[in-house]
Write a protein that holds these residues in place. Structure first.
Motif: not given
Length: 248
Positions: A148-157
Motif C-alpha cells: 500500500s502506498s497510502a502511507g507514502g512511497a513504498v521503498p525496497p526493504v
C-alpha cells in the motif's frame, strides 16, 4: 499462536503474498524455504530446501503433518524472527538487473538462516535447560514491507521472516521453543550481529564494497559503499516500511 483454521490461512496468505516477494519484481530463485535438520523436518512431512507452500505452512501452524494431517505438535506455537538487511543493500538490490538481484536475495536469505542456526547454538531453547539438536523453521524473503502506498512511497526493504515452529530435544522429539530464552535481549542482539556480519561477508565475496557501521548507531553492522548517505538518512522515504505479513 495460531488459534484456528481461518487465522492460520490468513497469516499464511500474508506471509507468502507474491506482492511482497522479490518475485513480484522479476524472475529469480524461490523466495521461501524450509530449514532445519532433515529428521526434524520429516516429522512434519517437510524437507530441507523445499519451497514453502501455503497448505504446508497452514498445516504446520496448526501442529499437523503436512501430508497426513496427523497431530505432531501438541501445543503449536511459532515465533517470527525477522532479519532486516541494511538500507543500502535494499537500495542496491532495487537498482540491479535480475542476475544481480538474485545474488543479493540468496545472500540475505542465507544470512537469515545463519541467524536461526546461531540462535539454536547459544540459547537453551529445548526446555530452557539445553541447546536443541535442531529446529523446524520457514524462511520467507520479502522485498517490500507493504503493497500500500497510502502511507507514502513504498521503498525496497529486503528482510527475511524466520518463522520458528519447533526445536528438537535431546531425544529428537519436536517441542515448542522455550520462550524466555528467545526473549533474551542479549541473545537477540548477538544473533542480529552475527547475521549482519555473515551478510557483509557474503556480499563482499560477490564484489560489493562493505563499510563497517557497527559503531555508528545505525542498528546495522555495515552498509554498502556507493549509496548516498542522504538517501539512507531520509526517514520520510523509509517511513512506509512496516511489514504487512507480521503475525497478529
Amino acid at each position: 499462536m495460531i488459534e484456528d483454521q481461518v487465522t492460520a490461512d490468513a497469516f499464511a496468505g500474508r506471509l507468502l503474498d507474491d506482492g511482497l516477494s522479490p518475485r513480484a519484481f522479476g524472475d529469480g530463485p524461490p523466495a521461501s524455504t524450509w530449514v532445519g535438520a532433515g529428521d526434524a523436518l520429516r516429522q512434519l512431512g517437510l524437507g530441507p530446501g523445499v519451497e514453502v507452500r501455503v497448505r504446508d505452512l497452514v498445516a504446520v501452524l496448526e501442529g499437523r503433518h503436512a501430508t497426513t494431517s496427523a497431530r505432531v505438535l501438541r501445543k503449536p506455537v511459532f515465533y517470527d524472527l525477522v532479519f532486516m538487511a541494511p538500507r543500502s543493500v535494499s537500495v542496491a538490490w532495487s537498482l540491479l538487473g535480475e542476475d544481480g538481484r538474485a545474488g543479493i536475495e540468496q545472500a540475505v536469505q542465507a544470512s537469515g538462516h545463519t541467524l536461526l542456526t546461531h540462535l539454536t547454538r547459544i540459547a537453551p531453547l529445548a526446555g530452557g535447560a539445553q541447546m536443541p539438536r535442531s529446529f523446524v523453521a520457514a524462511l520467507v524473503l520479502h522485498a517490500v514491507g507493504t503493497r500500500s502506498s497510502a502511507g507514502g512511497a513504498v521503498p525496497p526493504v529486503l528482510h527475511v521472516h524466520g518463522c520458528l515452529f519447533a526445536v528438537q530435544d535431546g531425544d529428537g522429539s519436536l517441542i515448542a521453543p522455550h520462550e524466555p530464552a528467545l526473549a533474551d535481549e542479549d541473545v537477540q542482539r548477538e544473533c542480529d550481529a552475527v547475521a549482519g556480519a555473515d551478510l557483509a561477508h557474503r556480499l563482499s565475496m560477490l564484489g560489493y564494497q562493505v563499510r563497517n557501521t557497527a559503531f555508528d548507531g545505525t542498528g546495522h553492522v555495515f552498509e554498502l559503499d556507493g549509496v548516498p548517505a542522504a538517501l539512507l538518512d531520509d526517514e520520510a522515504y523509509w517511513s512506509n516500511t512496516g511489514c504487512a505479513a507480521g503475525a497478529s
